[in-house]
Design a protein around this motif. Structure first.
Motif, PDB file in Angstrom:
ATOM      1  N   ALA A 187       6.387  -2.790  -1.820  1.00  0.00           N
ATOM      2  CA  ALA A 187       6.361  -3.405  -0.494  1.00  0.00           C
ATOM      3  C   ALA A 187       5.119  -4.287  -0.324  1.00  0.00           C
ATOM      4  N   SER A 188       5.271  -5.273   0.513  1.00  0.00           N
ATOM      5  CA  SER A 188       4.134  -6.139   0.824  1.00  0.00           C
ATOM      6  C   SER A 188       3.191  -5.425   1.772  1.00  0.00           C
ATOM      7  N   GLY A 189       2.079  -6.070   2.049  1.00  0.00           N
ATOM      8  CA  GLY A 189       1.152  -5.517   3.016  1.00  0.00           C
ATOM      9  C   GLY A 189       1.744  -5.500   4.411  1.00  0.00           C
ATOM     10  N   GLY A 190       1.318  -4.554   5.216  1.00  0.00           N
ATOM     11  CA  GLY A 190       1.862  -4.436   6.564  1.00  0.00           C
ATOM     12  C   GLY A 190       1.371  -5.528   7.500  1.00  0.00           C
ATOM     13  N   VAL A 191       2.269  -5.995   8.341  1.00  0.00           N
ATOM     14  CA  VAL A 191       1.949  -6.985   9.363  1.00  0.00           C
ATOM     15  C   VAL A 191       2.226  -6.355  10.721  1.00  0.00           C
ATOM     16  N   VAL A 241       4.455  -2.196  13.007  1.00  0.00           N
ATOM     17  CA  VAL A 241       3.980  -2.711  11.721  1.00  0.00           C
ATOM     18  C   VAL A 241       5.194  -2.983  10.842  1.00  0.00           C
ATOM     19  N   TYR A 242       5.265  -4.203  10.311  1.00  0.00           N
ATOM     20  CA  TYR A 242       6.392  -4.628   9.491  1.00  0.00           C
ATOM     21  C   TYR A 242       5.899  -4.934   8.074  1.00  0.00           C
ATOM     22  N   SER A 243       6.771  -4.647   7.077  1.00  0.00           N
ATOM     23  CA  SER A 243       6.489  -5.003   5.680  1.00  0.00           C
ATOM     24  C   SER A 243       7.773  -5.509   5.038  1.00  0.00           C
ATOM     25  N   CYS A 244       7.629  -6.184   3.912  1.00  0.00           N
ATOM     26  CA  CYS A 244       8.761  -6.787   3.212  1.00  0.00           C
ATOM     27  C   CYS A 244       8.784  -6.283   1.775  1.00  0.00           C
ATOM     28  N   THR A 245       9.992  -5.902   1.310  1.00  0.00           N
ATOM     29  CA  THR A 245      10.178  -5.425  -0.072  1.00  0.00           C
ATOM     30  C   THR A 245      11.253  -6.264  -0.737  1.00  0.00           C
TER      31      THR A 245
END
Length: 462
Positions: free
Chosen positions: A102-106, A88-92
């Motif tokens: 942080a953004s929602g998890g992908v 699971v990846y997220s972007c901050t």
């Protein structure tokens, strides 16, 4: 020996597949599926060791143990290597004022195309009434296999069983002959394997029972298919009995078992054969039949082949006669190397259709040139244009039950065009000859002028 077990490791981890012989003096060898050598090292106890497994190490491994007395044993195991990129990846995002969180998890999933752990042989030969097993097993990451189709048709009911992809046929019959397909799939892709089953002492059967209905300049030919009739492509070979060269007519639709040969000579004997070919290109010729076309005096309407250079839907000669049609056909004409191909759509497969050709008469009306019947959705006409039909307008009218349609044909005046072309070529040659003569005259005049000036310069005074 102690056989190896299936293992699953994360990419970069240590992986070991055990293969322990009963005696340390026995020889142990490891090979990958397909016979290639594995990337790891063999330990002293016979196990295969991979220090840092990679995605390329994923697959089947076979362990072969041989004793001094010649005894041999083998076993296999599957090594699955999970990609470390899955998760699971997220972007901050940050700036001078801080971060909004942080953004929602992908979730990222790494998918690999499936593999077949066990494939069938390319060809099997079985006897009538026998039992045959066709192996086909997917790798652990593939979805369960669906029942393999046979030439696109369902498997014999009550005479087959499927277990983990392995197909077993019992009480084999003649109709079981054909090509079988095994498919393993997952969310990424699908893997397929083909095999062909042939029945012993039952040779492939060519088309048979050829039946012909001759006309003045055409022959309608029908036949019964051999094996796999619905999936076969047919080509009719025909020639006059006195000729050496064959002519061919290839059917454009699979499974069609009748054809109409056009542009034949009246009162002549023809030899006819039918070639059947399957998806692999293999096929057999039927036995020949010999058919005589009718004499010209026995038919009121003589077939005339018309090749069209321009096609229009509707228009041209009046399309009267279609008023009672409840459905309209889409009719078109396309010029091929073999002749003019008339096609139509909007009818049921196999429905019998009538094709009529009309041309202009002397007073601007229309006259019927030919009338033909077919069960196809096309009609192939002659490859050449009769001189008397050049420069006119023609109409192809097709009627299939209550549906009808037509297409207008405009044939150029080829003779006139040829005459104009010959005249233009002759004029061009004449101009070229005049230009060449003028150039020669100018060169001679220039040479005479130079000779005259030279003579005056060398003349002595008296």
């Amino acid at each position: 020996m102690s056989p190896p077990l299936n293992r699953t490791v994360v990419e970069g981890e240590h992986a070991e597949l055990e293969c322990l012989p009963r005696s340390p003096e026995w020889n142990v060898q490891w090979v990958r599926e397909g016979g290639s050598q594995p990337a790891g090292q063999r330990a002293a106890n016979g196990s295969l060791v991979l220090q840092a497994a990679t995605s390329a190490d994923r697959g089947w491994y076979e362990c072969h143990v041989s004793a001094e007395d010649g005894q041999r044993q083998s076993a296999s195991a599957f090594l699955d290597v999970d990609e470390s990129h899955e998760g699971v990846y997220s972007c901050t995002a940050y700036n001078a004022l801080g971060s909004g969180g942080a953004s929602g998890g992908v979730r990222v999933r790494v998918l690999r195309p499936p593999e077949l752990a066990l494939r069938p042989a390319p060809l099997y030969l079985a006897r009538l009434g026998a039992t045959l097993a066709l192996p086909c097993q997917p790798a652990p990451t593939a979805d369960p296999l669906a029942p393999p189709p046979k030439d696109g048709r369902p498997l014999p009911e009550g005479r087959h069983s499927l277990e983990v992809g392995n197909l077993t046929l019992v009480d084999i019959a003649e109709e079981d002959r054909g090509v079988y397909e095994c498919t393993a799939s997952n969310e990424a892709a699908a893997a397929r394997a083909l095999t062909e089953l042939m029945i012993e002492n039952v040779p492939p059967r060519a088309p048979y029972n050829l039946t012909a209905r001759p006309g003045v300049s055409d022959i309608h030919l029908t036949w019964l298919p051999g094996h796999g009739g619905a999936e076969m492509e047919y080509t009719v070979w025909y020639r006059r009995r006195a000729d050496r060269e064959w002519r061919t007519m290839r059917l454009l639709t699979r499974g069609v078992t009748d054809a109409t040969l056009l542009q034949l000579r009246p009162g002549a004997e023809y030899e006819l054969r039918v070639l059947a070919q399957d998806r692999l290109g293999d096929g057999l010729f039927s036995q020949p039949i010999f058919v005589n076309t009718l004499g010209a005096e026995m038919e009121e309407i003589e077939s005339v082949g018309v090749a069209a250079a321009v096609t229009e839907g509707g228009g041209g000669i009046d399309g009267s006669g279609d008023e009672d049609a409840t459905q309209e056909l889409d009719v078109s004409v396309r010029l091929l190397e073999e002749g003019a191909l008339v096609r139509w759509s909007g009818v049921r497969p196999g429905e019998r259709c009538e094709v009529r050709w009309y041309g202009e008469d002397e007073v601007g009306g229309e006259r019927l040139l030919a009338s033909m019947h077919t069960s196809h959705d096309y009609m192939l006409l002659g490859a050449s244009i009769a001189p008397e039909l050049e420069g006119g307008a023609y109409r192809a009218r097709v009627r299939c039950g209550s549906a009808a349609g037509h297409a207008a044909l405009h044939v150029p005046q080829y003779a006139r065009l040829r005459t104009v072309a010959v005249g233009v070529a002759a004029g061009a040659l004449l101009l070229a000859a005049l230009a060449a003569a003028l150039l020669v005259w100018r060169r001679r005049s220039a040479r005479s002028s130079r000779d005259s000036r030279t003579a005056r310069l060398h003349k002595r005074p008296r």
